[in-house]
Design a protein around this motif. Structure first.
Motif, PDB file in Angstrom:
ATOM      1  N   TYR A   1      86.497  49.216  40.234  1.00  0.00           N
ATOM      2  CA  TYR A   1      85.762  50.013  41.259  1.00  0.00           C
ATOM      3  C   TYR A   1      86.257  49.477  42.712  1.00  0.00           C
ATOM      4  O   TYR A   1      86.881  48.455  42.890  1.00  0.00           O
ATOM      5  N   VAL A   2      86.231  50.437  43.720  1.00  0.00           N
ATOM      6  CA  VAL A   2      86.398  50.093  45.341  1.00  0.00           C
ATOM      7  C   VAL A   2      85.524  50.602  45.818  1.00  0.00           C
ATOM      8  O   VAL A   2      85.455  51.397  46.972  1.00  0.00           O
ATOM      9  N   PRO A   3      84.069  49.703  45.757  1.00  0.00           N
ATOM     10  CA  PRO A   3      82.893  50.154  46.592  1.00  0.00           C
ATOM     11  C   PRO A   3      83.050  50.164  48.120  1.00  0.00           C
ATOM     12  O   PRO A   3      82.593  51.389  48.661  1.00  0.00           O
ATOM     13  N   THR A   4      83.895  49.477  48.688  1.00  0.00           N
ATOM     14  CA  THR A   4      83.871  49.399  50.168  1.00  0.00           C
ATOM     15  C   THR A   4      84.618  50.781  50.389  1.00  0.00           C
ATOM     16  O   THR A   4      84.440  51.319  51.512  1.00  0.00           O
ATOM     17  N   VAL A   5      85.806  51.110  49.962  1.00  0.00           N
ATOM     18  CA  VAL A   5      86.263  52.510  50.245  1.00  0.00           C
ATOM     19  C   VAL A   5      85.378  53.669  49.854  1.00  0.00           C
ATOM     20  O   VAL A   5      85.325  54.510  50.799  1.00  0.00           O
ATOM     21  N   ILE A   6      84.593  53.678  48.996  1.00  0.00           N
ATOM     22  CA  ILE A   6      83.946  54.840  48.588  1.00  0.00           C
ATOM     23  C   ILE A   6      82.676  54.782  49.721  1.00  0.00           C
ATOM     24  O   ILE A   6      82.331  55.971  50.115  1.00  0.00           O
ATOM     25  N   VAL A   7      82.098  53.626  50.185  1.00  0.00           N
ATOM     26  CA  VAL A   7      80.900  53.739  51.074  1.00  0.00           C
ATOM     27  C   VAL A   7      81.459  54.288  52.355  1.00  0.00           C
ATOM     28  O   VAL A   7      80.878  55.010  53.376  1.00  0.00           O
ATOM     29  N   THR A   8      82.706  53.781  52.820  1.00  0.00           N
ATOM     30  CA  THR A   8      83.380  54.115  53.955  1.00  0.00           C
ATOM     31  C   THR A   8      83.593  55.704  54.069  1.00  0.00           C
ATOM     32  O   THR A   8      83.383  56.388  55.047  1.00  0.00           O
ATOM     33  N   THR A   9      84.152  56.003  53.010  1.00  0.00           N
ATOM     34  CA  THR A   9      84.559  57.589  52.728  1.00  0.00           C
ATOM     35  C   THR A   9      83.099  58.492  53.037  1.00  0.00           C
ATOM     36  O   THR A   9      82.911  59.444  53.593  1.00  0.00           O
ATOM     37  N   ALA A  10      82.343  57.917  52.231  1.00  0.00           N
ATOM     38  CA  ALA A  10      80.750  58.859  52.103  1.00  0.00           C
ATOM     39  C   ALA A  10      80.221  58.770  53.668  1.00  0.00           C
ATOM     40  O   ALA A  10      79.780  59.767  53.884  1.00  0.00           O
ATOM     41  N   GLU A  11      80.281  57.704  54.553  1.00  0.00           N
ATOM     42  CA  GLU A  11      79.914  57.995  55.560  1.00  0.00           C
ATOM     43  C   GLU A  11      80.583  58.762  56.596  1.00  0.00           C
ATOM     44  O   GLU A  11      79.842  59.410  57.363  1.00  0.00           O
ATOM     45  N   SER A  12      81.848  58.746  56.389  1.00  0.00           N
ATOM     46  CA  SER A  12      82.654  59.856  57.311  1.00  0.00           C
ATOM     47  C   SER A  12      82.152  61.244  56.768  1.00  0.00           C
ATOM     48  O   SER A  12      82.039  61.985  57.739  1.00  0.00           O
ATOM     49  N   LEU A  13      82.219  61.292  55.625  1.00  0.00           N
ATOM     50  CA  LEU A  13      81.665  62.542  55.187  1.00  0.00           C
ATOM     51  C   LEU A  13      80.304  63.061  55.573  1.00  0.00           C
ATOM     52  O   LEU A  13      80.010  64.242  55.930  1.00  0.00           O
ATOM     53  N   LEU A  14      79.358  62.009  55.669  1.00  0.00           N
ATOM     54  CA  LEU A  14      77.864  62.370  56.084  1.00  0.00           C
ATOM     55  C   LEU A  14      78.145  62.767  57.532  1.00  0.00           C
ATOM     56  O   LEU A  14      77.381  63.690  57.984  1.00  0.00           O
ATOM     57  N   GLN A  15      78.894  62.170  58.295  1.00  0.00           N
ATOM     58  CA  GLN A  15      78.791  62.641  59.891  1.00  0.00           C
ATOM     59  C   GLN A  15      79.522  64.170  59.889  1.00  0.00           C
ATOM     60  O   GLN A  15      78.707  64.708  60.979  1.00  0.00           O
ATOM     61  N   LYS A  16      80.450  64.246  59.067  1.00  0.00           N
ATOM     62  CA  LYS A  16      81.188  65.786  59.150  1.00  0.00           C
ATOM     63  C   LYS A  16      79.874  66.668  58.766  1.00  0.00           C
ATOM     64  O   LYS A  16      79.827  67.798  59.320  1.00  0.00           O
ATOM     65  N   LEU A  17      79.402  66.563  57.516  1.00  0.00           N
ATOM     66  CA  LEU A  17      78.304  67.349  57.088  1.00  0.00           C
ATOM     67  C   LEU A  17      77.073  67.311  57.670  1.00  0.00           C
ATOM     68  O   LEU A  17      76.384  68.449  57.926  1.00  0.00           O
ATOM     69  N   GLU A  18      76.735  66.336  58.560  1.00  0.00           N
ATOM     70  CA  GLU A  18      75.566  66.392  59.696  1.00  0.00           C
ATOM     71  C   GLU A  18      76.072  67.595  60.750  1.00  0.00           C
ATOM     72  O   GLU A  18      75.034  68.341  61.317  1.00  0.00           O
ATOM     73  N   ALA A  19      77.305  67.601  61.134  1.00  0.00           N
ATOM     74  CA  ALA A  19      77.481  68.424  61.967  1.00  0.00           C
ATOM     75  C   ALA A  19      77.773  69.787  61.539  1.00  0.00           C
ATOM     76  O   ALA A  19      77.363  70.748  62.160  1.00  0.00           O
ATOM     77  N   LEU A  20      78.077  69.988  60.261  1.00  0.00           N
ATOM     78  CA  LEU A  20      78.121  71.345  59.580  1.00  0.00           C
ATOM     79  C   LEU A  20      76.743  71.839  59.451  1.00  0.00           C
ATOM     80  O   LEU A  20      76.450  72.988  59.668  1.00  0.00           O
ATOM     81  N   THR A  21      75.820  71.107  59.142  1.00  0.00           N
ATOM     82  CA  THR A  21      74.239  71.566  58.679  1.00  0.00           C
ATOM     83  C   THR A  21      73.890  71.951  60.073  1.00  0.00           C
ATOM     84  O   THR A  21      72.938  72.970  60.240  1.00  0.00           O
ATOM     85  N   ALA A  22      74.067  71.241  61.345  1.00  0.00           N
ATOM     86  CA  ALA A  22      73.547  71.583  62.744  1.00  0.00           C
ATOM     87  C   ALA A  22      74.053  73.173  63.143  1.00  0.00           C
ATOM     88  O   ALA A  22      73.316  73.691  63.578  1.00  0.00           O
ATOM     89  N   ASP A  23      75.405  73.181  62.610  1.00  0.00           N
ATOM     90  CA  ASP A  23      75.847  74.520  63.032  1.00  0.00           C
ATOM     91  C   ASP A  23      75.177  75.691  62.116  1.00  0.00           C
ATOM     92  O   ASP A  23      74.986  76.780  62.651  1.00  0.00           O
ATOM     93  N   TYR A  24      75.042  75.332  60.964  1.00  0.00           N
ATOM     94  CA  TYR A  24      74.378  76.579  60.076  1.00  0.00           C
ATOM     95  C   TYR A  24      72.750  76.582  60.718  1.00  0.00           C
ATOM     96  O   TYR A  24      72.007  77.573  60.513  1.00  0.00           O
ATOM     97  N   ALA A  25      72.205  75.377  61.074  1.00  0.00           N
ATOM     98  CA  ALA A  25      70.833  75.562  61.765  1.00  0.00           C
ATOM     99  C   ALA A  25      70.869  76.467  63.004  1.00  0.00           C
ATOM    100  O   ALA A  25      69.920  77.220  63.245  1.00  0.00           O
TER     101      ALA A  25
END
Length: 261
Positions: free
Chosen positions: A230-254
């Protein structure tokens, strides 16, 4: 000390969320906020497990603080927004579970109680999902559906990281692996649906391309779990970056959904 610190953070969040003068939110923003509740419950459970597994604990504490405050603010706004009996009922039901989830989140992480935390987060997710669906049905437009779908990917970014941490901590739940695989599959399907949406603007398509590239990188880390590595540090860091991009995407759809009203 941990619990005392979190209670102080919660009090600050409650005070900020209770400030007067907040304007009523639109239908599109209500879908966005309800979708955020889905994500935040999973994010809180993920932060809890990060602290328990000592995976970027300081970051997890900050995320937990911000997430609790955001749930409180969203709950107040959605309660004020509720424009039908169905929406009010869904909001009230989620609110009751939130009280239990918050209490658990404020306790120092304990491996023996982690499954209880995950069950509460699961229930809050299902109830927030129902709330988002009720608001989407009230709105009735295709852009509103895209807000909900994009918001669900936002939730899945945190759910996948949460389940990954649970697997790495060897929590005693035989269904963790299947839940993890299902969440990854749902992310793939949701991303494909958004790529195919005719309402997409050039900016949205550009965001989707960046999200897809990062998602492919994350999937490489997922394959390591098959060998028990397992590489938990890598995964949580990637998840955080994905979340930021998805927040912006959801705002665009809103914005698209608001313009369609």
């Amino acid at each position: 000390m941990f619990q005392h610190l979190l209670r102080g953070m919660l009090l600050l969040g409650l005070l900020l969320g209770a400030l007067p003068g907040q304007a009523a939110i639109s239908d599109a923003e209500a879908i966005n906020r309800a979708g955020q509740q889905r994500m935040l419950g999973q994010r809180i459970a993920k932060s809890y497990l990060m602290i328990g597994t000592q995976t970027r604990s300081e970051l997890a504490l900050a995320q937990l603080d911000a997430s609790v405050a955001s749930v409180e603010e969203n709950s107040q706004l959605l309660g004020d927004y509720a424009s039908s009996a169905a929406i009010r009922g869904a909001a009230d039901e989620a609110g009751l579970t939130w009280q239990q989830l918050r209490e658990q989140a404020l306790a120092a992480p304990d491996k023996s109680r982690s499954l209880e935390m995950l069950k509460l987060a699961e229930r809050f997710l299902a109830q927030s999902e129902t709330l988002a669906l009720r608001i989407e049905q009230h709105n009735g437009s295709q852009p509103a559906h895209l807000v909900n779908r994009s918001g669900r990917l936002r939730m899945l970014s945190q759910r996948i990281a949460m389940l990954y941490l649970a697997l790495s901590w060897n929590l005693p739940d035989a269904e963790l692996r299947s839940k993890f695989d299902t969440a990854v599959e749902e992310f793939d399907q949701g991303l494909d649906e958004l790529h195919a949406a005719k309402q997409n603007t050039e900016q949205i398509n550009d965001r989707l391309e960046h999200i897809s590239n990062q998602w492919r990188f994350a999937r490489v880390g997922f394959k390591l779990t098959e060998d028990g590595r397992y590489v938990p540090t890598v995964i949580v860091t990637t998840a955080e970056s994905l979340l930021q991009k998805l927040e912006a995407l959801t705002a665009d759809y809103a914005q698209l959904a608001q313009a369609a009203r």
